[in-house]
Design an enzyme around this catalytic site. Sequence first.
Site, PDB file in Angstrom:
ATOM      1  N   PHE A 198      19.262  17.214  15.603  1.00 55.50           N
ATOM      2  CA  PHE A 198      19.323  15.786  15.657  1.00 55.50           C
ATOM      3  C   PHE A 198      18.753  15.117  14.140  1.00 55.50           C
ATOM      4  O   PHE A 198      19.248  14.404  13.455  1.00 55.50           O
ATOM      5  CB  PHE A 198      18.660  15.172  16.773  1.00 55.50           C
ATOM      6  CG  PHE A 198      18.388  13.643  16.785  1.00 55.50           C
ATOM      7  CD1 PHE A 198      19.553  12.656  17.020  1.00 55.50           C
ATOM      8  CD2 PHE A 198      17.185  12.953  16.325  1.00 55.50           C
ATOM      9  CE1 PHE A 198      19.243  11.371  16.656  1.00 55.50           C
ATOM     10  CE2 PHE A 198      16.890  11.363  16.220  1.00 55.50           C
ATOM     11  CZ  PHE A 198      18.068  10.693  16.381  1.00 55.50           C
ATOM     12  N   TYR A 219      11.348  -2.059   0.935  1.00 51.93           N
ATOM     13  CA  TYR A 219      12.644  -2.480   1.738  1.00 51.93           C
ATOM     14  C   TYR A 219      13.126  -1.384   2.566  1.00 51.93           C
ATOM     15  O   TYR A 219      13.502  -1.574   3.878  1.00 51.93           O
ATOM     16  CB  TYR A 219      13.688  -3.006   0.959  1.00 51.93           C
ATOM     17  CG  TYR A 219      15.074  -3.294   1.323  1.00 51.93           C
ATOM     18  CD1 TYR A 219      15.192  -4.489   2.223  1.00 51.93           C
ATOM     19  CD2 TYR A 219      16.122  -2.430   1.780  1.00 51.93           C
ATOM     20  CE1 TYR A 219      16.272  -4.559   3.062  1.00 51.93           C
ATOM     21  CE2 TYR A 219      17.301  -2.618   2.146  1.00 51.93           C
ATOM     22  CZ  TYR A 219      17.553  -3.686   3.174  1.00 51.93           C
ATOM     23  OH  TYR A 219      18.517  -3.853   3.909  1.00 51.93           O
TER      24      TYR A 219
END
Length: 416
Positions: A289, A172
């Site tokens: 980032f 998932y």
Amino acid sequence: MASAILASLFHPSEVLALVQYKLAPKTKYDYSKDKMRERLYHHLNMTSRSFAAVIQDLDEELKDAICLFYLVLRGLDTIEDDMTIELDTKIPYLKTFHEIIYQKGWTFTKNGPNEKDRQLLVEFDVVIEGFLKLKPAYQTIIADITERMGNGMAHYATAGIHVETIADYDEYCHYVAGLVGLGLSEMFSACGFESPLVAKRKDLSNSMGLFLQKTNITRDYLEDLRDNRRFWPKEIWGLYAEKMEDLVKPENCDKAKECLSHMVWNAMGHMKDVLEYLEMIKNPSCFKFCAIPQVMAIATLNMLHTNYKIFTHENIKIRKGETVWLMKESDNIDKVAAIFRLYARQINNKSNPLDPHFVNIGVACGEIEQICVDKFPGSTAELARLQAGVMAGTSGSVITAAAVVAGAVALKSTFA
Ligand code: IN0
């Protein structure tokens, strides 16, 4: 701002970071000449707060592509998340979202009124317009990841399918976060900022997403339960309770804490990969980032560890000052390794020897420490510097006094 400074009063480095943040020019980027970009970055700022600033600091070549990648995924997520949309309606949208992003003018108004990013989908035509202006190479990466993620989400949204095993949990998280890592790595390599090896290491890219997502899922236990979403795997919670919701019962407090440390330990399993991935990233703006969400995740795990509040309070977060401090400090691998060591030590120090995962967590913390000492020797001096800042808060040093003065100046300007 004033309350953020108060919350960080015993953490002078955070007070300093907050003051610097407050004094920094607010209008760093001006999009007024391009109405489309103005709308896009408006939506980005609405959805992601501090992360929006990190995206905007990326080099021009990647900035719009990553902003649009983020907004496309946020749109998909806003459909997946909305429990007011019937499954028969929801699933086809999830499965075809990768085609929708090529349909000029498409918008979506079926979200419930309380869905927090509803407006993004109401104005999704702007996102599509921006997406269609990207280089085809970036469009292809975004569409491919969106297709795979949408299908994975559709599978897990299907009635009767739950996160049962730890393998399901990993699967998932791969769909909703690991794939993001794969897409970003492909972009970094495609633009030439990073070596082709970055895109090839799909295992490490996946772990980057899994570490973030597992931290979020652990933190959001109560909020997700309230909305009838269950992402903690039964293979874990089933060891501590008959039903997942039983963990909140006061009489199960000890079992709940054991279950929580099992979840924390499981998430920590990705930290070695995260360091290995970050070691590969050479472009300074890509590095920040990538690193900032990861250091925020380890700070969050530290806050979660042994913290029974996650079963009683929603929306528990690290301090604003801590966020701003982490954003400032995460600009090279030695500093990031030092931050990992700092939090790994704090996690270890908080562990309860009576907890069944005491040794596992201790070993995980020790491994992080060992890897950093071996591979990033510069992290030792950085760690000493960070610790001096952290310790100053409890020892009443000159730094504390200076930070309090700085804080007072900021408070004054807040009320001026
Ligand atoms: C992200 C990730 C992200 C950034 C950088 C590298 C990554 C590599 C692999 C996977 C994900 C990566 O980061 C954001 C961070 C974020 O959104 N933070 C919060 C917290 C805050 O206070 O700012 C926010 O609301 O801003 C992230 O969580 N996700 C994300 C989504 C899209 C992209 Cl392009 C990058 C979401 C998720 C589910 C973890 C992948």
